[in-house]
Write an enzyme that holds these catalytic residues in place. Sequence first.
Site, PDB file in Angstrom:
ATOM      1  N   ASP A 291       0.886  -1.167   0.000  1.00 59.42           N
ATOM      2  CA  ASP A 291       0.000   0.000   0.000  1.00 59.42           C
ATOM      3  C   ASP A 291       0.924   1.218   0.000  1.00 59.42           C
ATOM      4  O   ASP A 291       1.712   1.396   0.936  1.00 59.42           O
ATOM      5  CB  ASP A 291      -0.888  -0.017   1.239  1.00 59.42           C
ATOM      6  CG  ASP A 291      -1.919   1.099   1.217  1.00 59.42           C
ATOM      7  OD1 ASP A 291      -3.117   0.812   1.355  1.00 59.42           O
ATOM      8  OD2 ASP A 291      -1.518   2.270   1.047  1.00 59.42           O
ATOM      9  N   HIS A 318      -2.128  -2.316  -2.917  1.00 60.97           N
ATOM     10  CA  HIS A 318      -3.382  -2.344  -2.165  1.00 60.97           C
ATOM     11  C   HIS A 318      -4.021  -0.949  -2.208  1.00 60.97           C
ATOM     12  O   HIS A 318      -3.364   0.058  -1.925  1.00 60.97           O
ATOM     13  CB  HIS A 318      -3.065  -2.726  -0.710  1.00 60.97           C
ATOM     14  CG  HIS A 318      -4.209  -2.549   0.229  1.00 60.97           C
ATOM     15  ND1 HIS A 318      -4.258  -1.536   1.153  1.00 60.97           N
ATOM     16  CD2 HIS A 318      -5.357  -3.251   0.371  1.00 60.97           C
ATOM     17  CE1 HIS A 318      -5.384  -1.642   1.841  1.00 60.97           C
ATOM     18  NE2 HIS A 318      -6.070  -2.668   1.381  1.00 60.97           N
ATOM     19  N   GLU A 338      -6.248  -2.301  -7.980  1.00 62.30           N
ATOM     20  CA  GLU A 338      -7.392  -2.595  -7.101  1.00 62.30           C
ATOM     21  C   GLU A 338      -8.284  -1.378  -6.966  1.00 62.30           C
ATOM     22  O   GLU A 338      -7.800  -0.251  -6.880  1.00 62.30           O
ATOM     23  CB  GLU A 338      -6.895  -3.000  -5.701  1.00 62.30           C
ATOM     24  CG  GLU A 338      -8.062  -3.170  -4.723  1.00 62.30           C
ATOM     25  CD  GLU A 338      -7.668  -3.578  -3.305  1.00 62.30           C
ATOM     26  OE1 GLU A 338      -6.492  -3.424  -2.926  1.00 62.30           O
ATOM     27  OE2 GLU A 338      -8.573  -4.026  -2.579  1.00 62.30           O
TER      28      GLU A 338
HETATM   29  C1  LIG Z   1     -11.786  -6.326   2.694  1.00 64.07           C
HETATM   30  C2  LIG Z   1     -10.529  -6.445   3.510  1.00 64.07           C
HETATM   31  O1  LIG Z   1     -10.825  -7.089   4.717  1.00 64.07           O
HETATM   32  C3  LIG Z   1      -9.875  -5.113   3.810  1.00 64.07           C
HETATM   33  O2  LIG Z   1     -10.801  -4.260   4.439  1.00 64.07           O
HETATM   34  C4  LIG Z   1      -9.326  -4.453   2.558  1.00 64.07           C
HETATM   35  C5  LIG Z   1      -8.191  -5.225   1.983  1.00 64.07           C
HETATM   36  O3  LIG Z   1      -7.495  -5.944   2.650  1.00 64.07           O
HETATM   37  C6  LIG Z   1      -7.912  -5.123   0.553  1.00 64.07           C
HETATM   38  O4  LIG Z   1      -8.527  -4.283  -0.112  1.00 64.07           O
HETATM   39  O5  LIG Z   1      -7.072  -5.866   0.077  1.00 64.07           O
HETATM   40 MG   LIG Z   2      -6.256  -7.300   1.372  1.00 66.11          MG
END
Ligand SMILES: C[C@H](O)[C@H](O)CC(=O)C(=O)O
Ligand SMILES: [Mg+2]
Length: 395
Positions: A291, A318, A338
């Site tokens: 991220d 991410h 994403e």
């Molecule tokens: C949905 C997942 O639990 C979290 O909130 C987001 C994530 O880990 C992701 O986008 O990859």
């Molecule tokens: Mg994730």
Amino acid sequence: MSMPTIKAVRAFTVRGGGADYHDQGAGHWIDDHIGTPMGKYPEYRQSRQSFGINVLGTLVVEIEASDGTVGFAVTTAGEIGAFIVEKHLARFLIGRQVTEIEKIWDQMYFATQYYGRKGVVLNTISGVDLALWDLLAKVRGEPVHALLGGPVRDELQFYATGARPDLAKKMGFIGGKMPLHHVPAEGEEGLRANIEELATMRERCGDDFWLMFDCWMSLDLNYATRLAHKAHEYGLKWIEECLSPDDYWGYAELRRNAPKGMLVTTGEHEATRWGFRMLLEMGCCDIIQPDVGWCGGITELIKISALADAHSTLVVPHGSSVYSYHFVITRQNSPFAEFLMMHPVPDQVVPMFTPLLLDEPVPVNGRMKAGVLDKPGFGVRLNPDVKLHRPYAVG
Ligand SMILES: C[C@H](O)[C@H](O)CC(=O)C(=O)O
Ligand SMILES: [Mg+2]
């Protein structure tokens, strides 16, 4: 050419959505019985907010140059981040030329190393770094992606993360990643429920649509291996973040044990070139998912991405909205991106950091033209209707 210098650094906090995308109101899919490492305690199973997933809130870092240009960025670090920026990191910026990004990163990292290295300190350093890239690009009148070498493709393609891959398919996304809802402590019944959910989505989405499970660090190696093999029957494309981010050995074993053709992914809670070196050299995964708002910012992501490329590993960052888009569009080893569905249901596309930013682009039919990113800096503005709080104003 003489460059402006940095005149002021300001750090604000914000509540409710924004970069801390887990900080949502009641009834949101993102807080509805999602598997977590705290799921072993029944009282923390239904809601992630119950164990404090949203305690940090959003940090906004603003950096003002001597010519009046202001760069800014947002990340997840809230009041702790604001303290670190104003009381510790600002000293490495004030009076420096806006081009001194590499040296500033090095000084921020090594000056905080005795209490930092990962987590909220790296989130904070990332926020400062992204604000510096925004500032430099604005001073030069260019988008950040131009500073990174320019686009390598005409458009970005997105998969969607949310509870309804079937709706994501209708909205034009190339795949849907759903949260895993049940943890090992919920036993065989929970495992069956996880697989039934996948089976239902496979039925609704057809054979060719990508389906993925996001396990948010909630499993053990044995459960993850069993889940992967059962999910393989329904064509699961990848299994994400099954184990603790510290369990490099477990990830390496899971990757060896996973069914042929299923990808193992992780890295959203990893930071810096040194953390990703462990994932890459130990053969932990097929795709790394840094991220950019947490791993050290663009300055560090450049290094992480180059290291991954040398290991023939894809980098699919991410979340992180524009901060990720400007990077992904410039890298061959980041073939898609994403998009986190922040609508509570989620039956429509809303900006990922809503309501904090203005001009935040969203995919249309699962795609985003490179030209959409052709604005100075990261191309976004702070929404003046969102209340900012500056807890540690200096002077
Ligand atoms: C949905 C997942 O639990 C979290 O909130 C987001 C994530 O880990 C992701 O986008 O990859
Ligand atoms: Mg994730």
